[in-house]
Design a protein around this motif. Structure first.
Motif, mmCIF file in Angstrom:
data_model
loop_
_atom_site.group_PDB
_atom_site.id
_atom_site.type_symbol
_atom_site.label_atom_id
_atom_site.label_comp_id
_atom_site.label_asym_id
_atom_site.label_seq_id
_atom_site.Cartn_x
_atom_site.Cartn_y
_atom_site.Cartn_z
ATOM 1 N N GLY A 124 0.814 -1.212 0.000
ATOM 2 C CA GLY A 124 0.000 0.000 0.000
ATOM 3 C C GLY A 124 0.843 1.256 0.000
ATOM 4 O O GLY A 124 0.352 2.338 -0.322
ATOM 5 N N TYR A 125 2.139 1.077 0.337
ATOM 6 C CA TYR A 125 3.087 2.193 0.302
ATOM 7 C C TYR A 125 4.287 1.879 -0.584
ATOM 8 O O TYR A 125 5.041 2.770 -0.958
ATOM 9 C CB TYR A 125 3.561 2.545 1.712
ATOM 10 C CG TYR A 125 2.471 3.163 2.552
ATOM 11 C CD1 TYR A 125 2.145 4.513 2.423
ATOM 12 C CD2 TYR A 125 1.739 2.395 3.451
ATOM 13 C CE1 TYR A 125 1.125 5.084 3.168
ATOM 14 C CE2 TYR A 125 0.718 2.964 4.209
ATOM 15 C CZ TYR A 125 0.420 4.296 4.058
ATOM 16 O OH TYR A 125 -0.597 4.860 4.793
ATOM 17 N N THR A 126 4.468 0.600 -0.871
ATOM 18 C CA THR A 126 5.566 0.152 -1.718
ATOM 19 C C THR A 126 5.011 -0.807 -2.764
ATOM 20 O O THR A 126 4.273 -1.732 -2.416
ATOM 21 C CB THR A 126 6.635 -0.588 -0.884
ATOM 22 O OG1 THR A 126 7.155 0.303 0.101
ATOM 23 C CG2 THR A 126 7.772 -1.081 -1.756
ATOM 24 N N PRO A 127 5.320 -0.624 -4.054
ATOM 25 C CA PRO A 127 4.826 -1.549 -5.082
ATOM 26 C C PRO A 127 5.596 -2.863 -5.045
ATOM 27 O O PRO A 127 6.788 -2.883 -4.730
ATOM 28 C CB PRO A 127 5.079 -0.786 -6.381
ATOM 29 C CG PRO A 127 6.231 0.117 -6.076
ATOM 30 C CD PRO A 127 6.084 0.502 -4.629
ATOM 31 N N ALA B 194 -9.938 -7.092 -1.685
ATOM 32 C CA ALA B 194 -9.556 -6.771 -3.063
ATOM 33 C C ALA B 194 -9.859 -5.320 -3.390
ATOM 34 O O ALA B 194 -9.060 -4.646 -4.066
ATOM 35 C CB ALA B 194 -10.290 -7.698 -4.035
ATOM 36 N N LYS B 195 -10.987 -4.812 -2.911
ATOM 37 C CA LYS B 195 -11.334 -3.414 -3.150
ATOM 38 C C LYS B 195 -10.328 -2.496 -2.470
ATOM 39 O O LYS B 195 -9.882 -1.497 -3.060
ATOM 40 C CB LYS B 195 -12.744 -3.120 -2.634
ATOM 41 C CG LYS B 195 -13.232 -1.703 -2.929
ATOM 42 C CD LYS B 195 -13.325 -1.451 -4.421
ATOM 43 C CE LYS B 195 -13.859 -0.073 -4.738
ATOM 44 N NZ LYS B 195 -13.950 0.172 -6.211
ATOM 45 N N ALA B 196 -9.962 -2.826 -1.249
ATOM 46 C CA ALA B 196 -8.973 -2.023 -0.519
ATOM 47 C C ALA B 196 -7.631 -2.037 -1.241
ATOM 48 O O ALA B 196 -6.947 -1.008 -1.350
ATOM 49 C CB ALA B 196 -8.814 -2.555 0.905
ATOM 50 N N ALA B 197 -7.238 -3.196 -1.743
ATOM 51 C CA ALA B 197 -5.970 -3.317 -2.458
ATOM 52 C C ALA B 197 -6.005 -2.525 -3.762
ATOM 53 O O ALA B 197 -5.013 -1.881 -4.136
ATOM 54 C CB ALA B 197 -5.675 -4.785 -2.745
ATOM 55 N N GLN B 198 -7.138 -2.563 -4.445
ATOM 56 C CA GLN B 198 -7.287 -1.804 -5.691
ATOM 57 C C GLN B 198 -7.129 -0.314 -5.430
ATOM 58 O O GLN B 198 -6.396 0.380 -6.138
ATOM 59 C CB GLN B 198 -8.655 -2.082 -6.304
ATOM 60 C CG GLN B 198 -8.933 -1.302 -7.577
ATOM 61 C CD GLN B 198 -10.386 -1.395 -8.024
ATOM 62 O OE1 GLN B 198 -11.200 -2.039 -7.373
ATOM 63 N NE2 GLN B 198 -10.705 -0.747 -9.123
ATOM 64 N N LYS C 84 -3.937 4.592 -5.689
ATOM 65 C CA LYS C 84 -3.595 5.827 -4.994
ATOM 66 C C LYS C 84 -2.247 5.737 -4.279
ATOM 67 O O LYS C 84 -1.981 6.512 -3.356
ATOM 68 C CB LYS C 84 -4.680 6.168 -3.970
ATOM 69 C CG LYS C 84 -6.063 6.337 -4.573
ATOM 70 C CD LYS C 84 -7.105 6.580 -3.492
ATOM 71 C CE LYS C 84 -8.497 6.743 -4.068
ATOM 72 N NZ LYS C 84 -9.527 6.935 -3.015
ATOM 73 N N LEU C 85 -1.397 4.812 -4.708
ATOM 74 C CA LEU C 85 -0.153 4.562 -3.979
ATOM 75 C C LEU C 85 0.684 5.824 -3.834
ATOM 76 O O LEU C 85 1.169 6.131 -2.733
ATOM 77 C CB LEU C 85 0.644 3.454 -4.669
ATOM 78 C CG LEU C 85 1.886 2.966 -3.901
ATOM 79 C CD1 LEU C 85 2.037 1.456 -4.032
ATOM 80 C CD2 LEU C 85 3.156 3.642 -4.415
ATOM 81 N N GLN C 86 0.867 6.562 -4.898
ATOM 82 C CA GLN C 86 1.697 7.762 -4.825
ATOM 83 C C GLN C 86 1.052 8.819 -3.932
ATOM 84 O O GLN C 86 1.745 9.499 -3.166
ATOM 85 C CB GLN C 86 1.945 8.325 -6.219
ATOM 86 C CG GLN C 86 2.995 9.417 -6.268
ATOM 87 C CD GLN C 86 4.352 8.987 -5.715
ATOM 88 O OE1 GLN C 86 4.763 7.834 -5.887
ATOM 89 N NE2 GLN C 86 5.056 9.899 -5.053
ATOM 90 N N ILE C 87 -0.251 8.959 -4.027
ATOM 91 C CA ILE C 87 -0.971 9.907 -3.173
ATOM 92 C C ILE C 87 -0.843 9.506 -1.712
ATOM 93 O O ILE C 87 -0.622 10.358 -0.839
ATOM 94 C CB ILE C 87 -2.460 9.979 -3.579
ATOM 95 C CG1 ILE C 87 -2.595 10.543 -4.994
ATOM 96 C CG2 ILE C 87 -3.261 10.809 -2.587
ATOM 97 C CD1 ILE C 87 -4.004 10.498 -5.536
ATOM 98 N N GLY D 155 -2.249 7.712 8.190
ATOM 99 C CA GLY D 155 -3.023 7.108 7.118
ATOM 100 C C GLY D 155 -4.254 7.912 6.771
ATOM 101 O O GLY D 155 -4.328 9.132 7.008
ATOM 102 N N LEU D 156 -5.231 7.223 6.229
ATOM 103 C CA LEU D 156 -6.463 7.821 5.738
ATOM 104 C C LEU D 156 -7.143 8.693 6.791
ATOM 105 O O LEU D 156 -7.360 8.267 7.912
ATOM 106 C CB LEU D 156 -7.426 6.707 5.309
ATOM 107 C CG LEU D 156 -8.751 7.140 4.685
ATOM 108 C CD1 LEU D 156 -8.501 7.760 3.310
ATOM 109 C CD2 LEU D 156 -9.693 5.945 4.567
ATOM 110 N N GLY D 157 -7.445 9.947 6.423
ATOM 111 C CA GLY D 157 -8.178 10.846 7.305
ATOM 112 C C GLY D 157 -7.322 11.773 8.134
ATOM 113 O O GLY D 157 -7.834 12.751 8.692
#
Length: 383
Positions: free
Chosen positions: A183-186, A248-252, A257-260, A358-360
């Motif tokens: 989620g932070y590294t590809p 899967a939705k979270a991973a997508q 949005k990895l760079q963001i 993280g988020l928020g």
């Protein structure tokens, strides 16, 4: 009191889009993917779609994806499954590092108790293993090498590609715990020398209780659970359909949005670090972890002269959620095994606090937390 959540490395809130995906899947009917009727087929199709999603994100085959009940189960399955399969080939060596998550370290100790030869690699003061040490430990008798991608307490990244290449040269299987880094590294599994990869949904704004294990096609592996033939006989047990769909939705979302995500986390980390320096004074805390090879969303600092327990308790009273280390041991008074492996003084070891973003989260929260921390520090030091 407004709550500031700076403990995303422990667990994350579910993204609204992920919740919607979970609810939609849960409302799709009581389908068991192993059933032959229409509801069963529908559940099976949802899991297949989730598997395809991960295959695209990770650049691997869908058949190489195994869904588990957690990151811990994924780690354990990789280690026990690979080690016992390799034992049939006369390989008994296990190589890992002193800063792994307990899901790996405790599993490795159990393998040692079963007769495997365990080598635990040391790390430097930044929490990073030396490639030379790894090369010296890995040989033609090594069964499994397990190295985490990014540390959950300090954020330090490990040289997994280089170690993986050396492991492959000696025909040892390479396992990577990517639970904190994903989620932070590809991760391009079509290129990386990785045979097993572990992920967990709740670290990327997905549901708790869902994990994933990538098993490279052709890798020796023995299943840890026995029962039904789910997951191509690699993980028995009825699948958590709604959880897998939501994962899967979270991973997508995390992948898109990895760079963001990286930029936002880096902004938060920098803001809090600068705020602490301004409000507290740079001489009142020390940064733990690597300055260059690190994840962007974790900030681990030691408030020299104060106890982490007192700091965390006071932060909590002020509405700030942070951690003393791994969420799996945060209820314990034991010092961090990660920071201990970095050979810190007891004063630095026992005053460490982990903030993770993280988020928020907002810049305003970072500024407010810096001021709150400075106030708490001054109050505790004046006692």
């Amino acid at each position: 009191m407004t709550s500031i959540y700076f403990d995303h490395a422990a667990t994350t809130a579910m993204d609204p889009e992920v919740i919607s995906a979970y609810v939609a899947a849960a409302n799709n009917g009581p389908g068991n993917p192993s059933s032959l009727h229409a509801l069963g087929r529908s559940a099976r199709e949802q899991i297949a779609a989730a598997r395809d999603c991960f295959a695209e994100i990770l650049n691997c085959q869908a058949s190489e994806i195994v869904f588990t009940g957690s990151g811990t189960e994924s780690d354990n399955s990789a280690l026990f499954g690979a080690a016992h399969a390799q034992l049939k080939r006369g390989r008994k060596g296990i190589v890992t590092t002193a800063v792994e998550h307990h899901a790996v370290l405790h599993a490795c100790r159990q393998l040692e108790a079963q007769g495997f030869s365990l080598t635990v690699l040391p790390v430097d003061e930044f929490g990073r293993v030396a490639l030379e040490d790894a090369k010296a430990a890995i040989n033609d008798t090594t069964a499994v090498v397990s190295i985490m991608a990014g540390n959950n307490e300090t954020g330090t990244l490990q040289p997994i590609a280089e170690i993986g290449e050396w492991a492959r040269k000696h025909k040892a299987l390479m396992h990577v715990d990517a639970v904190q880094a994903f989620g932070y590294t590809p991760f391009d599994l079509g290129q990386l020398p990785i045979d097993f990869l572990s992920l967990s949904a709740h670290k990327i704004n997905g549901p708790q209780g869902v994990g994933l294990l990538y098993i490279r096609k052709g890798s020796p592996y023995q299943p840890m659970l026995f029962g039904g033939s789910q997951e191509r006989n690699r993980r028995a047990g009825t699948e958590n359909v709604a959880g897998i769909v939501a994962f899967a939705k979270a991973a997508q979302l995390a992948s898109e949005k990895l760079q963001i995500r990286r930029e936002h986390a880096e902004m938060m980390r920098t803001a809090l670090l600068e705020g602490l320096a301004e409000q507290l004074g740079a001489d009142h805390f020390v940064l733990n972890g690597h300055l260059e090879y690190r994840l962007p969303h974790i900030l681990n600092v030691s408030f020299i002269g104060l106890s982490s327990e007192s700091m965390l308790m006071n932060l909590d009273l002020e509405g700030v959620a942070a951690s003393g280390g791994s969420a799996c041991t945060s209820g314990s008074l034991k010092p961090s095994h990660v920071l201990s492996a970095m050979n810190f003084s007891s004063e630095r070891l026992l005053s460490a606090v982990r903030f993770s973003f993280g988020l928020g989260n907002t810049r305003e929260e970072a500024d407010k937390t810096a001021k709150i921390t400075a106030t708490i520090s001054a109050r505790l030091r004046n006692r």
